[in-house]
Design a protein around this motif. Structure first.
Motif, short mmCIF file in Angstrom:
data_model
loop_
_atom_site.label_atom_id
_atom_site.label_comp_id
_atom_site.label_asym_id
_atom_site.label_seq_id
_atom_site.Cartn_x
_atom_site.Cartn_y
_atom_site.Cartn_z
N GLY A 119 -113.35 35.45 -23.74
CA GLY A 119 -113.94 34.73 -24.80
C GLY A 119 -115.19 34.43 -24.13
N HIS A 120 -115.57 33.88 -22.87
CA HIS A 120 -116.66 33.51 -22.25
C HIS A 120 -117.45 35.09 -22.40
CE1 HIS A 120 -116.01 29.74 -20.56
NE2 HIS A 120 -115.08 29.97 -19.70
N CYS A 121 -117.06 36.19 -22.20
CA CYS A 121 -117.86 37.38 -22.03
C CYS A 121 -118.39 37.69 -23.38
CB CYS A 121 -117.01 38.55 -21.74
SG CYS A 121 -116.37 38.56 -19.97
N ILE A 122 -117.93 37.05 -24.47
CA ILE A 122 -118.35 37.36 -25.85
C ILE A 122 -119.06 36.21 -26.31
CG2 ILE A 122 -116.67 39.32 -26.36
CD1 ILE A 122 -115.33 37.20 -28.23
N GLY A 123 -119.27 34.95 -25.52
CA GLY A 123 -120.06 33.88 -25.84
C GLY A 123 -119.36 32.56 -26.04
N PHE A 124 -118.27 32.42 -25.77
CA PHE A 124 -117.57 31.00 -26.05
C PHE A 124 -117.85 30.10 -24.71
CE2 PHE A 124 -115.63 33.41 -29.31
CZ PHE A 124 -115.54 32.31 -30.58
N ARG A 125 -117.95 28.84 -25.01
CA ARG A 125 -117.85 27.90 -23.90
C ARG A 125 -116.54 27.11 -23.77
NH1 ARG A 125 -123.12 25.18 -21.49
NH2 ARG A 125 -121.37 24.91 -19.98
N HIS A 126 -116.50 26.34 -22.95
CA HIS A 126 -114.96 25.66 -23.12
C HIS A 126 -115.14 24.48 -24.19
CE1 HIS A 126 -114.97 26.31 -18.36
NE2 HIS A 126 -114.27 27.16 -19.04
N SER A 154 -129.82 19.28 -22.79
CA SER A 154 -130.33 20.39 -23.56
C SER A 154 -129.79 21.60 -23.08
CB SER A 154 -131.79 20.58 -23.55
OG SER A 154 -132.35 19.23 -24.02
N VAL A 155 -128.44 21.93 -23.86
CA VAL A 155 -127.65 23.04 -23.23
C VAL A 155 -127.30 24.17 -24.25
CG1 VAL A 155 -126.65 21.82 -21.37
CG2 VAL A 155 -125.56 21.87 -23.53
N GLY A 156 -126.94 25.28 -23.63
CA GLY A 156 -126.25 26.37 -24.70
C GLY A 156 -125.00 26.13 -24.98
N ALA A 157 -124.71 24.93 -25.77
CA ALA A 157 -123.06 24.86 -26.03
C ALA A 157 -123.57 24.31 -27.72
CB ALA A 157 -122.67 23.65 -25.46
N ILE A 158 -123.29 25.25 -28.87
CA ILE A 158 -123.72 24.89 -29.90
C ILE A 158 -122.43 24.86 -30.65
CG2 ILE A 158 -124.80 26.03 -32.01
CD1 ILE A 158 -126.49 27.53 -29.99
N MET A 203 -109.76 28.24 -24.88
CA MET A 203 -111.04 27.84 -24.16
C MET A 203 -110.89 26.73 -23.72
SD MET A 203 -112.28 30.52 -24.25
CE MET A 203 -113.61 30.27 -23.33
N LEU A 204 -110.00 26.05 -23.66
CA LEU A 204 -110.02 24.45 -22.78
C LEU A 204 -110.12 25.04 -21.25
CD1 LEU A 204 -106.80 22.75 -24.35
CD2 LEU A 204 -109.53 22.05 -24.44
N ALA A 205 -110.63 23.98 -20.70
CA ALA A 205 -111.26 24.47 -19.22
C ALA A 205 -109.99 24.60 -18.13
CB ALA A 205 -112.07 23.35 -18.74
N CYS A 206 -108.78 23.83 -18.35
CA CYS A 206 -107.92 24.06 -17.32
C CYS A 206 -106.37 24.16 -18.44
CB CYS A 206 -107.45 22.58 -16.84
SG CYS A 206 -108.96 22.22 -15.51
N ILE A 207 -105.50 24.68 -17.42
CA ILE A 207 -104.22 25.40 -18.14
C ILE A 207 -102.98 25.35 -17.12
CG2 ILE A 207 -104.66 27.57 -17.21
CD1 ILE A 207 -103.45 28.56 -19.86
N GLY A 208 -101.94 24.79 -17.51
CA GLY A 208 -100.74 24.72 -16.92
C GLY A 208 -100.49 25.98 -16.16
N SER A 209 -99.78 26.30 -15.04
CA SER A 209 -99.30 27.37 -14.58
C SER A 209 -98.19 28.37 -15.49
CB SER A 209 -98.72 27.21 -13.13
OG SER A 209 -97.54 26.49 -13.13
#
Length: 269
Positions: free
Chosen positions: A198-205, A226-230, A245-251
């Motif tokens: 997802g990051h590789c194709i342009g998604f942020r968290h 002013s950031v690249g998060a649209i 795309m949540l920043a953290c995940i359970g094991s």
């Protein structure tokens, strides 16, 4: 449930990362050790500097995002915007020349279970009938999954598209993501792989504005004003549980695309 910082940081999480040849990474650096001009450039690009880590060719920020020297030196010329609060986000850089097929490959020597997990991740994207299609190849993929250097203190990282092309590497910490045939672990790994793709194709968290939503602890905004998060239209204005795309995940957590993820993917691709 124990939560893990997905993609970089101290080995307390489960994730992926980017890049190819074995290199010697350096430890996270204190804010007092960062040149003020460099820190200003990182913030100009819309990223936080907490936990920033020096790696070959650039820096890793926000636990799994690689910024190269070229991006940092040209930060002031980039026009970046941010809107929204807890929604799906994209960067200003996307994959173009659609429709197109993006090949993904695993470097030799990676655990055998990675192939199964990557196939699951690829299947999740292709089930959405997007203009971007993924296919796994034996070697030389447009996006290459490779091993992180031994002793890495982060778990995963990927970059964002450039020149209309996807970011080309995901680096995987094999000390954490070990060989497995367990279905629960394979789905967890697939969720991590899909996140980095997802990051590789342009998604942020998804929880860009407040990492505490998925990571716990104190509220942390990943970037400046002013950031690249649209904001992607049609996604919710409130916290979005179980987004890929949540920043953290359970094991042991499995995160196939939820309804809002599918809206975001289909809006962009």
């Amino acid at each position: 449930m124990k939560r893990f910082t997905l993609y970089l940081t101290v080995l307390v999480a489960g994730g992926m990362l980017y890049a190819c040849q074995p290199i010697q990474e350096e430890a996270p650096i204190s804010l007092t050790d960062i040149d003020p001009a460099l820190e200003a450039n990182v913030r100009a690009l819309g990223f936080g500097t907490t936990g920033m880590q020096r790696v070959a060719g650039g820096y890793v920020v926000e636990n799994d995002i690689f910024l190269d020297e070229h991006q940092l030196s040209n930060a002031k010329q980039m026009q970046l915007t941010r809107v929204g609060n807890e929604e799906q986000y994209r960067t200003t850089n996307l994959v173009t020349s659609l429709p197109r097929t993006i090949t993904v490959s695993l470097a030799a020597g990676l655990p055998s279970g990675y192939a199964q997990a990557l196939d699951i991740a690829v299947g999740r994207y292709n089930a959405e009938k997007l203009q971007v299609k993924f296919t796994r190849v034996s070697s030389g993929g447009t996006i290459q999954f490779v091993a992180a250097p031994s002793g890495s203190t982060y778990l995963a990282s990927a970059g964002f598209p450039s020149g209309g092309n996807p970011y080309n590497q995901v680096r995987v910490n094999t000390s954490y993501l070990t060989a497995t045939s367990d279905a629960t672990k394979l789905n967890n790994y697939a969720s991590i792989f899909a996140h980095e793709m997802g990051h590789c194709i342009g998604f942020r968290h998804t929880d860009y504005m407040n990492r505490a939503y998925s990571c716990g602890g104190s509220a942390v905004n990943e970037g400046a004003s002013s950031v690249g998060a649209i904001l992607i239209p049609g996604t919710p204005s409130t916290a979005d549980a179980n987004s890929w795309m949540l920043a953290c995940i359970g094991s042991t957590t499995n995160r196939p695309f939820n309804a809002n993820d599918k809206i975001a993917l289909n809006y962009l691709y």
